[in-house]
Design an enzyme around this catalytic site. Structure first.
Site, PDB file in Angstrom:
ATOM      1  N   GLN A 179       0.819  -1.227   0.000  1.00  0.00           N
ATOM      2  CA  GLN A 179       0.000   0.000   0.000  1.00  0.00           C
ATOM      3  C   GLN A 179       0.851   1.275   0.000  1.00  0.00           C
ATOM      4  O   GLN A 179       0.328   2.360  -0.224  1.00  0.00           O
ATOM      5  CB  GLN A 179      -0.932   0.027   1.227  1.00  0.00           C
ATOM      6  N   HIS A 201      -0.270  -2.885  -9.405  1.00  0.00           N
ATOM      7  CA  HIS A 201      -1.612  -2.314  -9.610  1.00  0.00           C
ATOM      8  C   HIS A 201      -2.043  -1.373  -8.495  1.00  0.00           C
ATOM      9  O   HIS A 201      -3.064  -0.698  -8.592  1.00  0.00           O
ATOM     10  CB  HIS A 201      -2.658  -3.422  -9.838  1.00  0.00           C
ATOM     11  N   CYS A 324     -16.672 -10.988   4.245  1.00  0.00           N
ATOM     12  CA  CYS A 324     -17.857 -11.823   4.031  1.00  0.00           C
ATOM     13  C   CYS A 324     -17.458 -13.287   4.085  1.00  0.00           C
ATOM     14  O   CYS A 324     -16.467 -13.671   3.491  1.00  0.00           O
ATOM     15  CB  CYS A 324     -18.451 -11.564   2.653  1.00  0.00           C
TER      16      CYS A 324
HETATM   17  N1  PLP Z   1      -0.601  -6.748   0.821  1.00  0.00           N
HETATM   18  C1  PLP Z   1      -1.398  -5.698   0.996  1.00  0.00           C
HETATM   19  C2  PLP Z   1      -1.173  -4.782   2.158  1.00  0.00           C
HETATM   20  C3  PLP Z   1      -2.442  -5.437   0.096  1.00  0.00           C
HETATM   21  O1  PLP Z   1      -3.237  -4.385   0.288  1.00  0.00           O
HETATM   22  C4  PLP Z   1      -2.628  -6.334  -0.987  1.00  0.00           C
HETATM   23  C5  PLP Z   1      -3.739  -6.134  -1.939  1.00  0.00           C
HETATM   24  O2  PLP Z   1      -4.828  -5.716  -1.552  1.00  0.00           O
HETATM   25  C6  PLP Z   1      -1.745  -7.417  -1.139  1.00  0.00           C
HETATM   26  C7  PLP Z   1      -0.749  -7.593  -0.205  1.00  0.00           C
HETATM   27  C8  PLP Z   1      -1.880  -8.372  -2.281  1.00  0.00           C
HETATM   28  O3  PLP Z   1      -1.395  -7.808  -3.474  1.00  0.00           O
HETATM   29  P1  PLP Z   1      -1.822  -8.375  -4.912  1.00  0.00           P
HETATM   30  O4  PLP Z   1      -3.211  -7.934  -5.162  1.00  0.00           O
HETATM   31  O5  PLP Z   1      -0.851  -7.765  -5.868  1.00  0.00           O
HETATM   32  O6  PLP Z   1      -1.669  -9.861  -4.857  1.00  0.00           O
END
Ligand code: PLP
Length: 375
Positions: A179, A201, A324
């Site tokens: 994040q 992403h 959920c």
């Molecule tokens: N770690 C955190 C803190 C995330 O917010 C996310 C995705 O929401 C992930 C890991 C997982 O990343 P990815 O969607 O690229 O697998």
């Protein structure tokens, strides 16, 4: 159909147009396999090298410390299992109870193989402090893993200080910075971390690609076996276009970091001041050191799921603080970890603003909330 107002940038972000343009040649014309020795493979090979250098320079690493992966989940799995399973002597892990499931479930997998894991409870403000880590870490701790910024409440952890405690106790340190990368300044040497996970992403790059920073000299098991890609540690033909898009998106975000932060912070304070003056009863979750633009808000007595659906009807995308399962909705593990009372947890939503949001978006979100709460 109302205009889309996307305020769920912590879930994913819109792609940077320049990043998309940079990807295109590698999907259509320059499709050679970077591992091949002929001239047609030179451009993709060079593009991978350039991308590694660009990414490394954005986080203060050396290019050979950047390993391309399929995203945050893979980076977290690799860091946690790949480092811990390699060590036969000291094998305990310390992590926090409000990590992303990519970390938590990797730790569960370690437990199933007989490797002990301790889950630190964060403070009510949403921080793992040095004092908390000191309660949990032991001489048997091989790996400490604490996220840089929490994805639900946005709190930014004191990674440099936590890392120092881990090292004093002979433990390696991993941070899930999914994040944070591309949104706040990051320097791996300044922080002192041994491994750091990121995902394209989340910073306006493409989906399905990310990277793991592995400090030079750290021993880790290979993630996949096969070809010699990624210095022999992560076999598989590289996603050249995705990697190029990730590098351009990260560089663009890092180059405009201060400007983006100022802009998103302004949108955030506009929303907060509108809410403050509205008479709507709400609580902001998490302490004040947090990611710009991320607001975890609880409306006591309300239902976060219902708010999400009402906003969705007007074209507004946000998320809730709930998880959920097949039968019912319960407060997310993050909100439970910070001991938010049930009333606030049930009425929690997450609004995450990004560089593509506008003041009009903020006003529309506020107008929709006032309709829901009829103020
Ligand atoms: N770690 C955190 C803190 C995330 O917010 C996310 C995705 O929401 C992930 C890991 C997982 O990343 P990815 O969607 O690229 O697998």
């Amino acid at each position: 159909m109302s205009k889309l107002i996307y305020a769920d940038n912590a879930a994913t972000t819109q792609m940077d147009v320049a990043a998309f343009e940079a990807m295109k040649p590698f999907l259509i014309n320059e499709y050679g396999n970077a591992s091949q020795p002929y001239a047609f493979a030179r451009k993709p090979k060079k593009a991978l090298q350039d991308a590694r250098e660009m990414i490394a320079s954005c986080i203060g690493a050396a290019p050979e410390e950047i390993f391309f992966t399929s995203g945050g989940t893979e980076s977290d799995n690799w860091a946690i299992k790949g480092s811990t399973l390699l060590n036969a002597h000291k094998h305990a892990t310390v992590t926090s109870a409000f990590e992303h499931h990519a970390v938590l479930h990797s730790c569960r997998a370690l437990e199933q193989r007989g490797y002990p894991v301790a889950y630190m409870r964060p403070s009510r403000e949403g921080y793992i402090t040095v004092e908390i880590l000191k309660e949990y870490i032991t001489s048997q701790t091989y790996l400490t893993s604490v996220m840089l910024a929490n994805n639900e409440i946005g709190t930014v952890q004191p990674i440099k200080e936590l890392c120092a405690v881990a090292h004093e106790n002979g433990s390696f340190f991993h941070t899930d910075a999914v994040q944070a990368v591309g949104h706040i300044p990051i320097d791996v040497h300044g922080l002192g971390v041994d491994m750091l996970s990121a995902s394209a992403h989340k910073f306006n790059g493409p989906k399905g690609v990310g990277f793991l920073y592995i400090r030079s000299g750290l021993k880790i098991m290979s993630y996949s076996d096969g070809g010699a890609q990624e210095f022999g540690l992560r076999a598989g033909t590289e996603n050249v276009a995705g990697i190029v898009g990730m590098a351009v998106a990260l560089k663009n975000n890092c180059d405009a970091l201060e400007e983006n932060t100022r802009y998103v912070a302004r949108l955030e304070s506009r929303l907060v001041s509108l809410l403050e003056s509205s008479g709507i009863k709400y609580v902001r979750n998490g302490g004040t050191n947090r990611l710009p633009g991320l607001l975890s808000l609880s409306f006591p007595g309300a239902d976060g799921e219902a708010i999400l659906h009402r906003l969705d009807l007007t074209g507004i995308c946000i998320s809730t603080g709930s998880a959920c399962n097949s039968k019912n909705t319960e407060a997310s593990h993050v909100l439970r970890a910070i001991k938010l009372d049930d009333n606030c947890a049930k009425g929690a939503i997450r609004i995450s603003l990004g560089k593509n949001n506008t003041e009009e978006d903020v006003e529309a979100i506020f107008a929709a909330l006032t309709k829901i709460f009829r103020v």
